[in-house]
Design a protein around this motif. Structure first.
Motif, PDB file in Angstrom:
ATOM      1  N   ALA A   1       0.862  -1.263   0.022  1.00 35.34           N
ATOM      2  CA  ALA A   1       0.027   0.120   0.325  1.00 35.34           C
ATOM      3  C   ALA A   1       0.817   1.359  -0.022  1.00 35.34           C
ATOM      4  CB  ALA A   1      -0.921   0.002   1.288  1.00 35.34           C
ATOM      5  N   GLU A   2       2.082   1.199  -0.002  1.00 37.74           N
ATOM      6  CA  GLU A   2       3.090   2.312  -0.182  1.00 37.74           C
ATOM      7  C   GLU A   2       3.214   2.540  -1.642  1.00 37.74           C
ATOM      8  OE1 GLU A   2       3.979   4.121   2.515  1.00 37.74           O
ATOM      9  OE2 GLU A   2       2.941   2.739   3.718  1.00 37.74           O
TER      10      GLU A   2
ATOM     11  N   ALA B   1      -6.028  -0.626  -2.810  1.00 38.95           N
ATOM     12  CA  ALA B   1      -4.833   0.058  -2.132  1.00 38.95           C
ATOM     13  C   ALA B   1      -4.914   1.374  -2.795  1.00 38.95           C
ATOM     14  CB  ALA B   1      -3.708  -0.758  -2.260  1.00 38.95           C
TER      15      ALA B   1
ATOM     16  N   ARG C   1      -9.373   1.322   0.768  1.00 38.97           N
ATOM     17  CA  ARG C   1      -7.780   1.100   0.931  1.00 38.97           C
ATOM     18  C   ARG C   1      -7.423   0.939   2.465  1.00 38.97           C
ATOM     19  NH1 ARG C   1      -2.892   3.107  -0.043  1.00 38.97           N
ATOM     20  NH2 ARG C   1      -1.726   4.145   1.621  1.00 38.97           N
ATOM     21  N   GLU C   2      -8.170   1.427   3.442  1.00 39.72           N
ATOM     22  CA  GLU C   2      -7.858   0.730   4.790  1.00 39.72           C
ATOM     23  C   GLU C   2      -8.200  -0.638   5.086  1.00 39.72           C
ATOM     24  OE1 GLU C   2     -10.803   3.223   6.937  1.00 39.72           O
ATOM     25  OE2 GLU C   2      -9.481   5.079   6.635  1.00 39.72           O
TER      26      GLU C   2
ATOM     27  N   SER D   1      -1.590  -6.757   4.175  1.00 41.72           N
ATOM     28  CA  SER D   1      -0.483  -6.177   3.849  1.00 41.72           C
ATOM     29  C   SER D   1       0.458  -7.247   3.528  1.00 41.72           C
ATOM     30  CB  SER D   1      -0.089  -5.429   5.341  1.00 41.72           C
ATOM     31  OG  SER D   1       0.150  -6.412   6.163  1.00 41.72           O
TER      32      SER D   1
ATOM     33  N   ARG E   1      -4.931  -2.131   3.576  1.00 40.02           N
ATOM     34  CA  ARG E   1      -3.648  -2.182   4.305  1.00 40.02           C
ATOM     35  C   ARG E   1      -3.914  -2.919   5.700  1.00 40.02           C
ATOM     36  NH1 ARG E   1      -2.409   4.128   5.429  1.00 40.02           N
ATOM     37  NH2 ARG E   1      -0.752   3.051   6.327  1.00 40.02           N
ATOM     38  N   ARG E   2      -5.064  -3.040   6.053  1.00 38.52           N
ATOM     39  CA  ARG E   2      -5.608  -3.983   7.482  1.00 38.52           C
ATOM     40  C   ARG E   2      -5.446  -5.294   7.257  1.00 38.52           C
ATOM     41  NH1 ARG E   2      -9.938  -2.142   8.333  1.00 38.52           N
ATOM     42  NH2 ARG E   2     -11.292  -3.804   7.202  1.00 38.52           N
TER      43      ARG E   2
END
Length: 401
Positions: A199-200, A325, A381-382, A389, A385-386
Motif C-alpha cells: 500500500a506504499e 490500495a 484502502r484501509e 499487507s 492495508r489492514r
C-alpha cells in the motif's frame, strides 16, 4: 561450475550468519518471473520477501526474467538458467541441489509447473517439503473452442500434483473448501494464505498529481473513467465490457460523452476488443492500451474513477487489491474469492454473468460525487492495508511453516 550455484554460494558466504538466526525456519520461495518490465502480479513478490525475511531465512529461486542482484530480505538468490526444456530441467535440478547444500529444504511455489515437477521427482533424494499454492477453478468453457479434453487433462494433472505435495495452500477463505474438493486433498492438508498488496506503492494521488496524471492520459476532469486491468480472456468476462460501456453511455439525451473505458492487459480476446474499440458506434470511448508494466500501474489506478472486474472465474484476484490500495472503487462479480476480498458489506458485487447487475452497480458508482467516491475508495484502502499487507501475509506463511 553452474553460474547460478556460484552466485548463490557467494551470496551465502558474503552474509554473516549469526548462530541465533540458524534456528529460524528456512524457506525457498520460487518466483516464476521477475523483471523491471513485468506486467504480471509477480512484481508484488519482492515486498512480501522483504517482510518474510524479517521472520525467517529466505532463499529465492527465480525461474525467468532479469531480477536485481539483491532482493531485500533474501539471503540466497538463485536463477534458473538453461535453454530448452531439457536445459531448464537440469538447471532446476542443480538449483534444488544447491538449496539443499545450503540447508534449505522447504519450498513455496505458486505457478511453477517445471519446478514442482522437479521437486516431486527429487524428493526421495533431498527429502524436502513442498507447499503449493493453488486458487481458482479454470473450468469455464470458452465459446468456439474444443476445450473439454484439455480441461479434463488439466484437472487430472492438478489433482495429481496437489496430492503429491505436502501441503496445498490457497485463499481467501471461501476457496479453501473449493480447492480441497477440486484437487481431492484432505482438509487437514489445506492451509489458508492471503495475497498481499504494497500500500506504499499502490496509493491515492494528491489532487494536483491526479489531475496531471489524467491530463497525461488525455482524460477530462469531468469524465467518468472506468478501468479494466486483467487478462483479456473470455474467463475474465471481457465480452461483457462493450455492452457495459454501451449501457453507461445511453441516456435520454443520447450517447454520453463523459464515460471512458480503459482496457489494460493482453490475451486471446485482445484483437476482438480492438476491433470493437474502432467501431464508430462507441464513439472512441473505449481504449485498448495492451499490457502495462506493474511498476506503472499505481498511477493508472489512482487516476481512474472505478475498476470493473466482470470475471466468470477467479481465485484471489490481485487486481482488486491493487485498486483498493489505490483508493479506487471497484465493481466486481462474486467469482471465486472476490467477495471475500472486498468484504461482506461492500455494495457493488454482482452475481457471475449478471450483466444487468454490473451495469446497475457501475451506474451507481458513476452517480456518486467525486468526494463520495474518494470516501468509498479510502474505506477500501484501509481494508487493503489492514487485511492484506505483506506483513500479515508473511506472518501467515511463517505460521504454515
Amino acid at each position: 561450475m553452474d553460474r547460478a550455484s556460484t552466485d548463490g554460494r557467494r551470496a551465502q558466504e558474503c552474509t554473516p550468519v549469526p548462530e541465533a538466526r540458524n534456528r529460524r525456519p528456512r524457506l525457498v520461495y520460487v518466483v516464476p518471473h521477475l523483471s523491471e518490465t513485468e506486467s504480471q502480479h509477480f512484481a508484488h513478490i519482492p515486498a512480501l520477501l522483504a517482510a518474510l525475511g524479517k521472520r525467517i531465512d529466505v532463499a529465492a529461486a527465480v525461474e525467468r526474467g532479469n531480477p536485481p542482484a539483491r532482493l531485500a530480505g533474501v539471503r540466497l538468490l538463485l536463477r534458473v538458467r538453461g535453454r530448452g526444456r531439457l536445459g531448464r530441467f537440469l538447471s532446476t535440478v542443480r538449483t534444488v541441489h544447491h538449496c539443499a547444500r545450503a540447508g534449505y529444504r522447504t519450498y513455496f511455489l505458486r505457478y511453477s509447473t517445471l519446478f514442482v515437477t522437479v521437486l516431486i521427482l527429487t524428493r526421495p533424494v533431498y527429502r524436502h517439503r513442498i507447499l503449493l499454492w493453488r486458487s481458482g477453478t479454470a473450468n469455464v468453457p470458452v465459446p468456439g473452442e474444443r476445450t473439454l479434453w484439455h480441461q479434463r487433462l488439466r484437472r487430472l494433472l492438478n489433482r495429481v500434483t496437489a496430492r503429491s505435495v505436502d501441503c496445498l495452500v490457497t485463499g481467501p477463505e471461501s476457496m479453501v473448501p473449493v480447492m480441497a474438493g477440486l484437487c481431492g486433498v484432505p482438509r487437514d492438508r489445506m492451509r489458508l494464505l492471503y495475497n498481499d498488496i504494497d500500500a506504499e506503492r499502490f496509493a491515492p494521488l494528491a489532487p494536483e498529481a491526479r489531475g496531471a496524471a489524467r491530463a497525461k492520459h488525455g482524460w477530462g476532469d469531468d469524465e467518468f473513467v472506468l478501468l479494466y486491468v486483467h487478462r483479456l480472456s473470455h474467463r475474465r468476462g471481457v465480452r461483457l465490457l462493450v455492452p457495459l460501456l454501451t449501457a453507461l453511455r445511453t441516456t435520454e439525451e443520447g450517447p454520453a460523452r463523459n464515460v471512458r473505458l480503459i482496457v489494460v492487459g493482453d490475451g486471446p480476446e485482445r484483437s476482438r476488443l480492438e476491433r470493437a474499440a474502432a467501431d464508430p458506434a462507441l464513439g472512441g470511448r473505449m481504449q485498448v492500451v495492451g499490457p502495462v508494466p506493474n511498476r506503472d500501474l499505481p498511477e493508472l489506478y489512482a487516476a481512474g474513477d472505478c475498476l470493473v472486474m466482470p470475471s466468470y472465474e477467479e481465485g484471489f484476484p490481485r487486481v482488486l487489491l491493487e485498486a483498493m490500495a489505490s483508493g479506487t472503487p471497484v465493481v466486481t462479480t462474486d467469482a471465486g474469492g472476490s467477495a471475500d476480498v472486498v468484504g461482506a458489506d461492500y455494495p457493488y458485487v454482482a452475481p457471475v454473468g449478471d450483466l444487468d447487475a454490473l451495469i446497475r452497480h457501475a451506474r451507481a458508482v458513476k452517480l456518486l460525487t467525486p468526494e463520495e467516491r474518494r470516501v468509498l475508495g479510502q474505506r477500501m484502502r484501509e481494508r487493503a492495508r489492514r487485511e492484506f499487507s505483506p506483513q500479515r501475509a508473511a506472518a501467515m506463511l511463517e505460521a504454515i511453516l
